[in-house]
Design a protein around this motif. Structure first.
Motif, PDB file in Angstrom:
ATOM      1  N   ASP A   1       1.443  32.292 -24.378  1.00 39.92           N
ATOM      2  CA  ASP A   1       0.435  33.173 -23.787  1.00 39.92           C
ATOM      3  C   ASP A   1       0.928  34.607 -23.980  1.00 39.92           C
ATOM      4  OD1 ASP A   1      -1.159  34.735 -22.141  1.00 39.92           O
ATOM      5  OD2 ASP A   1      -1.425  33.139 -20.654  1.00 39.92           O
ATOM      6  N   ASN A   2       0.350  35.308 -24.952  1.00 39.84           N
ATOM      7  CA  ASN A   2       0.828  36.649 -25.286  1.00 39.84           C
ATOM      8  C   ASN A   2       0.672  37.634 -24.133  1.00 39.84           C
ATOM      9  OD1 ASN A   2       1.809  36.246 -27.902  1.00 39.84           O
ATOM     10  ND2 ASN A   2      -0.238  36.387 -28.789  1.00 39.84           N
ATOM     11  N   GLU A   3      -0.411  37.525 -23.384  1.00 37.89           N
ATOM     12  CA  GLU A   3      -0.613  38.440 -22.255  1.00 37.89           C
ATOM     13  C   GLU A   3       0.448  38.214 -21.187  1.00 37.89           C
ATOM     14  OE1 GLU A   3      -2.664  41.030 -22.131  1.00 37.89           O
ATOM     15  OE2 GLU A   3      -3.121  40.472 -24.216  1.00 37.89           O
ATOM     16  N   ARG A   4       0.724  36.948 -20.906  1.00 38.65           N
ATOM     17  CA  ARG A   4       1.769  36.626 -19.932  1.00 38.65           C
ATOM     18  C   ARG A   4       3.132  37.108 -20.422  1.00 38.65           C
ATOM     19  NH1 ARG A   4       1.648  30.623 -18.892  1.00 38.65           N
ATOM     20  NH2 ARG A   4       3.866  30.439 -18.551  1.00 38.65           N
ATOM     21  N   MET A   5       3.349  36.959 -21.727  1.00 35.70           N
ATOM     22  CA  MET A   5       4.604  37.392 -22.327  1.00 35.70           C
ATOM     23  C   MET A   5       4.754  38.912 -22.192  1.00 35.70           C
ATOM     24  SD  MET A   5       7.359  36.773 -24.241  1.00 35.70           S
ATOM     25  CE  MET A   5       7.322  35.486 -25.466  1.00 35.70           C
ATOM     26  N   LYS A   6       3.698  39.648 -22.495  1.00 32.79           N
ATOM     27  CA  LYS A   6       3.755  41.108 -22.386  1.00 32.79           C
ATOM     28  C   LYS A   6       4.030  41.539 -20.949  1.00 32.79           C
ATOM     29  CE  LYS A   6       0.734  42.086 -26.352  1.00 32.79           C
ATOM     30  NZ  LYS A   6      -0.587  42.594 -26.805  1.00 32.79           N
ATOM     31  N   PHE A   7       3.393  40.851 -20.004  1.00 31.10           N
ATOM     32  CA  PHE A   7       3.613  41.178 -18.595  1.00 31.10           C
ATOM     33  C   PHE A   7       5.065  40.921 -18.199  1.00 31.10           C
ATOM     34  CE2 PHE A   7       3.809  39.716 -14.146  1.00 31.10           C
ATOM     35  CZ  PHE A   7       3.356  40.870 -13.502  1.00 31.10           C
ATOM     36  N   ALA A   8       5.620  39.779 -18.646  1.00 29.99           N
ATOM     37  CA  ALA A   8       7.006  39.439 -18.312  1.00 29.99           C
ATOM     38  C   ALA A   8       7.977  40.439 -18.936  1.00 29.99           C
ATOM     39  CB  ALA A   8       7.326  38.025 -18.796  1.00 29.99           C
ATOM     40  N   VAL A   9       7.715  40.807 -20.193  1.00 25.93           N
ATOM     41  CA  VAL A   9       8.585  41.754 -20.902  1.00 25.93           C
ATOM     42  C   VAL A   9       8.553  43.126 -20.222  1.00 25.93           C
ATOM     43  CG1 VAL A   9       8.806  43.060 -23.060  1.00 25.93           C
ATOM     44  CG2 VAL A   9       8.473  40.584 -23.129  1.00 25.93           C
ATOM     45  N   LYS A  10       7.358  43.559 -19.828  1.00 25.13           N
ATOM     46  CA  LYS A  10       7.217  44.872 -19.185  1.00 25.13           C
ATOM     47  C   LYS A  10       7.815  44.851 -17.781  1.00 25.13           C
ATOM     48  CE  LYS A  10       3.744  48.429 -18.204  1.00 25.13           C
ATOM     49  NZ  LYS A  10       4.470  49.462 -18.958  1.00 25.13           N
ATOM     50  N   SER A  11       7.576  43.783 -17.043  1.00 24.76           N
ATOM     51  CA  SER A  11       8.070  43.684 -15.674  1.00 24.76           C
ATOM     52  C   SER A  11       9.592  43.678 -15.625  1.00 24.76           C
ATOM     53  CB  SER A  11       7.531  42.418 -14.999  1.00 24.76           C
ATOM     54  OG  SER A  11       6.126  42.452 -14.930  1.00 24.76           O
ATOM     55  N   ALA A  12      10.221  43.011 -16.587  1.00 26.80           N
ATOM     56  CA  ALA A  12      11.680  42.918 -16.616  1.00 26.80           C
ATOM     57  C   ALA A  12      12.321  44.070 -17.391  1.00 26.80           C
ATOM     58  CB  ALA A  12      12.105  41.589 -17.225  1.00 26.80           C
ATOM     59  N   VAL A  13      11.503  45.030 -17.813  1.00 28.41           N
ATOM     60  CA  VAL A  13      11.960  46.216 -18.540  1.00 28.41           C
ATOM     61  C   VAL A  13      12.682  45.834 -19.841  1.00 28.41           C
ATOM     62  CG1 VAL A  13      12.869  48.554 -18.170  1.00 28.41           C
ATOM     63  CG2 VAL A  13      12.461  47.087 -16.209  1.00 28.41           C
TER      64      VAL A  13
ATOM     65  N   ASP B   1      11.109  45.841 -22.614  1.00 29.78           N
ATOM     66  CA  ASP B   1      10.532  46.729 -23.617  1.00 29.78           C
ATOM     67  C   ASP B   1      11.311  48.034 -23.760  1.00 29.78           C
ATOM     68  OD1 ASP B   1       9.849  47.603 -21.110  1.00 29.78           O
ATOM     69  OD2 ASP B   1       7.752  48.080 -21.612  1.00 29.78           O
ATOM     70  N   GLU B   2      12.267  48.241 -22.872  1.00 28.93           N
ATOM     71  CA  GLU B   2      13.089  49.445 -22.963  1.00 28.93           C
ATOM     72  C   GLU B   2      14.078  49.368 -24.130  1.00 28.93           C
ATOM     73  OE1 GLU B   2      16.188  50.858 -19.911  1.00 28.93           O
ATOM     74  OE2 GLU B   2      14.307  51.813 -19.269  1.00 28.93           O
ATOM     75  N   PHE B   3      14.571  48.135 -24.453  1.00 26.13           N
ATOM     76  CA  PHE B   3      15.502  47.998 -25.584  1.00 26.13           C
ATOM     77  C   PHE B   3      14.897  47.224 -26.755  1.00 26.13           C
ATOM     78  CE2 PHE B   3      16.388  44.580 -22.591  1.00 26.13           C
ATOM     79  CZ  PHE B   3      16.526  43.460 -23.382  1.00 26.13           C
ATOM     80  N   ILE B   4      13.725  46.594 -26.543  1.00 23.78           N
ATOM     81  CA  ILE B   4      12.950  46.017 -27.655  1.00 23.78           C
ATOM     82  C   ILE B   4      11.519  46.530 -27.481  1.00 23.78           C
ATOM     83  CG2 ILE B   4      12.304  43.931 -28.932  1.00 23.78           C
ATOM     84  CD1 ILE B   4      14.533  42.430 -27.581  1.00 23.78           C
ATOM     85  N   PRO B   5      11.280  47.775 -27.850  1.00 24.14           N
ATOM     86  CA  PRO B   5       9.973  48.388 -27.588  1.00 24.14           C
ATOM     87  C   PRO B   5       8.825  47.775 -28.383  1.00 24.14           C
ATOM     88  CG  PRO B   5      11.352  49.849 -28.923  1.00 24.14           C
ATOM     89  CD  PRO B   5      12.222  48.718 -28.483  1.00 24.14           C
TER      90      PRO B   5
ATOM     91  N   ASP C   1      22.655  48.263 -14.150  1.00 29.98           N
ATOM     92  CA  ASP C   1      23.056  49.564 -13.606  1.00 29.98           C
ATOM     93  C   ASP C   1      22.013  50.002 -12.585  1.00 29.98           C
ATOM     94  OD1 ASP C   1      20.891  51.140 -15.011  1.00 29.98           O
ATOM     95  OD2 ASP C   1      21.962  50.362 -16.770  1.00 29.98           O
ATOM     96  N   SER C   2      22.308  51.078 -11.855  1.00 27.84           N
ATOM     97  CA  SER C   2      21.450  51.506 -10.743  1.00 27.84           C
ATOM     98  C   SER C   2      20.035  51.818 -11.197  1.00 27.84           C
ATOM     99  CB  SER C   2      22.062  52.733 -10.060  1.00 27.84           C
ATOM    100  OG  SER C   2      23.322  52.411  -9.524  1.00 27.84           O
ATOM    101  N   LYS C   3      19.925  52.496 -12.359  1.00 31.18           N
ATOM    102  CA  LYS C   3      18.596  52.870 -12.853  1.00 31.18           C
ATOM    103  C   LYS C   3      17.793  51.642 -13.238  1.00 31.18           C
ATOM    104  CE  LYS C   3      16.340  55.811 -16.311  1.00 31.18           C
ATOM    105  NZ  LYS C   3      16.542  56.732 -17.467  1.00 31.18           N
ATOM    106  N   SER C   4      18.423  50.745 -14.004  1.00 26.97           N
ATOM    107  CA  SER C   4      17.721  49.524 -14.433  1.00 26.97           C
ATOM    108  C   SER C   4      17.426  48.627 -13.240  1.00 26.97           C
ATOM    109  CB  SER C   4      18.564  48.768 -15.463  1.00 26.97           C
ATOM    110  OG  SER C   4      18.728  49.533 -16.630  1.00 26.97           O
ATOM    111  N   GLU C   5      18.359  48.582 -12.289  1.00 24.60           N
ATOM    112  CA  GLU C   5      18.161  47.728 -11.116  1.00 24.60           C
ATOM    113  C   GLU C   5      16.943  48.181 -10.325  1.00 24.60           C
ATOM    114  OE1 GLU C   5      20.446  46.211  -7.062  1.00 24.60           O
ATOM    115  OE2 GLU C   5      21.215  47.941  -8.181  1.00 24.60           O
ATOM    116  N   LYS C   6      16.780  49.497 -10.202  1.00 24.21           N
ATOM    117  CA  LYS C   6      15.644  50.008  -9.455  1.00 24.21           C
ATOM    118  C   LYS C   6      14.337  49.609 -10.122  1.00 24.21           C
ATOM    119  CE  LYS C   6      13.905  54.262  -7.340  1.00 24.21           C
ATOM    120  NZ  LYS C   6      14.109  55.720  -7.160  1.00 24.21           N
ATOM    121  N   LYS C   7      14.296  49.709 -11.461  1.00 22.71           N
ATOM    122  CA  LYS C   7      13.088  49.319 -12.204  1.00 22.71           C
ATOM    123  C   LYS C   7      12.794  47.829 -12.057  1.00 22.71           C
ATOM    124  CE  LYS C   7      13.526  52.909 -15.790  1.00 22.71           C
ATOM    125  NZ  LYS C   7      13.728  53.150 -17.235  1.00 22.71           N
TER     126      LYS C   7
END
Length: 604
Positions: free
Chosen positions: A469-481, A483-487, A535-541
């Motif tokens: 499910d690509n939409e679910r995948m995109k949501f999971a990737v964005k929620s877990a950040v 996309d920050e290292f695999i944009p 780290d603190s920044k990633s943990e907050k996200k």
């Protein structure tokens, strides 16, 4: 003898190949023995042609077995000149060896799929059984020992038992046939030979050693099998939690099948070498026989019944050596077979009960009633008299010192272990009565150690889910950040993260694991120090994303940090396997007990 019949029983799927191999070995034995008696009557007829043609033109009355043999063989060249008979003899000799080696090759050709199929099936059975064993089995087992049984012991079985299996069948046929012939020719010499034979075999067997040749490609393929095995043992809880056992078994069997087919081709080529070498050797011997026969015609050599006897003697040495080597190797390999069967005989008590029911939803609560747990080999209880209710949609935090029993408690809910006493209920249904696959489908988990596999980032997130499910995948990737290292979302399918995620940082690995749990979208979420590597920044996200994900889920959070237990509905403090405090965070803070001390320590 029990190992022999054990192997025969496991070879039933390959009975067609096995039958063809046995028939080929029998025909090989026939042509091997048939080449021996060619010497005596033919050379006697050649070297004393006139006399013997007269002597054997009719069957003597009261003839001995040896005379019967001479009579029927002599009829083949009766009436021919010595030169014509010589060509006939040499041709018959060469043809007998040609057919012998053809059937040697066919015997090895047909036994190869049997031997490799036996190993493939045994290895697959071990893996399938091992991956379904309860988690507790792996607590007391060394990973290296398990991998050794899967690799080295399997190679020992293949090398010591299966490689010598056909020798145990065909060698006795040649030995018995050669000895019968020798008894016919000369009983006294036969007895003498049988006395010397064991010493001869012992001396030759001590000097000669078999060298195993292994292909580099086959070693690489075997390495892939060991990699999957290693990952499976390290990540057994994740595999079970995501119901991925069948996915891993299928992946393993695909590589295992490729490895088996590769070995087939290697051993077929290897089996061709020995027959070709012997055929060429016999061709040379045939030419030497022709030259030696001309010397006999000139009176320089005596006709040789003795040659045939010596030849029969040498025909026994190699199969006797092979049989002796195979027998002792068989005994050596039996120890490895016992070690492998020890795993296959290991019982699995974490299985569906006879009256287990299917449960695919979670509607009310999780209840632990008077739960006690200790490991089977220990008298000390890890958890004692646990009573806890977790309402649907609530978030609870489990806190306590390391080793207090927090992780064990959530492992019991996932039924990685069976409780010693008490009961755990989901919607008032005992988890022992819920099908394991359904129970674990209800639970998503992120463990303290981000357990990843040497695969693409996408496959690590999807795991055993084949319906992408690509939409679910995109949501999971964005929620877990992630996309920050695999944009680039498309690169998720091409970026290989390495063994245990070695190509990623600790925080990146943890985010992949979190994305996997978010994608699963199970109604119950277990977070075991889920943000510990960030780290603190990633943990907050990630914490902000997890808060959104947990809004409609029942969450159990194991934490040592205040940041991970904010806004929970209940805090449960565990000490030495017992719940010493439980309630709303603000209420427990006012008590100034264990939870208050935990807060003070965190603030310091």
């Amino acid at each position: 003898m029990k190992y022999f019949w054990y192997i025969i029983n496991r070879l039933k799927p390959y009975k067609g190949w096995l039958t063809l191999s046995i028939i080929s070995n029998m025909l090989m034995s026939v042509f091997t023995i048939a080449s021996i008696p060619i010497f005596i009557p033919f050379f006697e007829l050649l070297f004393s042609n006139d006399k013997l043609q007269k002597s054997y033109s009719v069957l003597p009355s009261g003839a001995s077995l040896n005379e019967y043999l001479n009579y029927y063989l002599s009829k083949l060249i009766y009436g021919k000149t010595p030169s014509e008979a010589l060509v006939f003899v040499i041709l018959a000799f060469f043809i007998s060896f040609l057919f012998k080696n053809i059937f040697v090759y066919l015997g090895n050709f047909f036994i190869t799929p049997v031997r490799n199929g036996f190993i493939k099936d045994l290895r697959s059975d071990i893996y399938s059984h091992l991956i379904k064993l309860p988690v507790i089995f792996f607590k007391d087992r060394k990973k290296g020992d398990l991998l050794s049984r899967m690799s080295i012991d399997m190679q020992e079985i293949e090398g010591s038992i299966m490689n010598g299996f056909d020798a145990l069948v065909k060698a006795p046929l040649i030995i018995i046939g050669a000895i019968i012939f020798m008894l016919i020719v000369s009983p006294k010499l036969t007895v003498f030979v049988l006395i010397l034979l064991p010493f001869t075999v012992f001396l030759i067997g001590g000097v000669s050693r078999k060298m195993k040749q292994q292909s580099n490609v086959a070693q690489i393929q075997l390495g892939k099998l060991l990699t999957i095995m290693d990952e499976s043992i390290n990540s057994i809880k994740v595999i079970k939690s995501f119901n991925a056992s069948n996915t891993f078994i299928k992946r393993f069997n695909n590589i295992n099948g490729d490895y088996k087919n590769l070995l087939d081709r290697i051993l077929w080529r290897k089996a061709l070498g020995s027959p070709l070498a012997e055929i060429m050797g016999v061709l040379v011997i045939s030419l030497l026989m022709w030259f030696a026969a001309t010397l006999v015609f000139n009176g320089e050599l005596m006709p040789a019944t003795f040659i045939a006897f010596i030849y029969a003697f040498f025909s026994i040495i190699e199969p006797a050596k092979s049989f002796s080597s195979a027998y002792y190797s068989f005994q050596k390999g039996a120890a490895a077979l016992d070690r492998v069967n020890e795993i296959l005989n290991e019982k699995n008590d974490i299985v569906d009960s006879v009256d287990s029911i299917s449960k695919t939803d979670f509607v009310d609560s999780i209840k632990l009633k008077n739960v006690n747990f200790k490991y089977p080999d220990s008298d000390e209880y890890v958890l004692k008299n646990i009573n806890l209710t977790i309402e649907k949609g609530h978030k609870i935090a489990l806190i306590g010192l390391s080793g207090s029993g927090k992780t064990t408690l959530v492992d019991l809910i996932s039924r990685f272990y069976n409780i010693t006493s008490g009961e755990i209920l989901i919607d008032d249904v005992n988890i022992n009565n819920i099908k394991l696959a359904d129970l674990r489908e209800l639970i998503g988990m992120v463990s303290q150690d981000s357990l990843l596999f040497n695969d693409t980032a996408a496959n690590n997130i999807l795991f055993s889910d084949t319906n992408i499910d690509n939409e679910r995948m995109k949501f999971a990737v964005k929620s877990a950040v992630v996309d920050e290292f695999i944009p680039d979302f498309e690169k998720l399918n091409s970026v290989v993260i390495g063994d245990q995620g070695t190509k990623l940082s600790g925080g990146q690995k943890q985010r992949i694991a979190i994305a996997r749990a978010i994608y699963k979208n199970a109604p119950i979420l277990i977070l075991d120090e889920a943000t510990s590597a960030l780290d603190s920044k990633s943990e907050k996200k990630v914490q902000s994303a997890l808060e959104k994900v947990m809004e409609n889920k029942t969450s159990i959070i194991i934490a040592h940090r205040l940041s991970t237990i904010q806004n929970v509905d209940k805090v449960v403090v565990i000490e030495n396997g017992e719940i010493i405090e439980a309630g709303k965070p603000e209420d427990l803070y006012e008590l100034k007990g264990a939870y208050y001390k935990f807060i003070q320590l965190q603030q310091i």
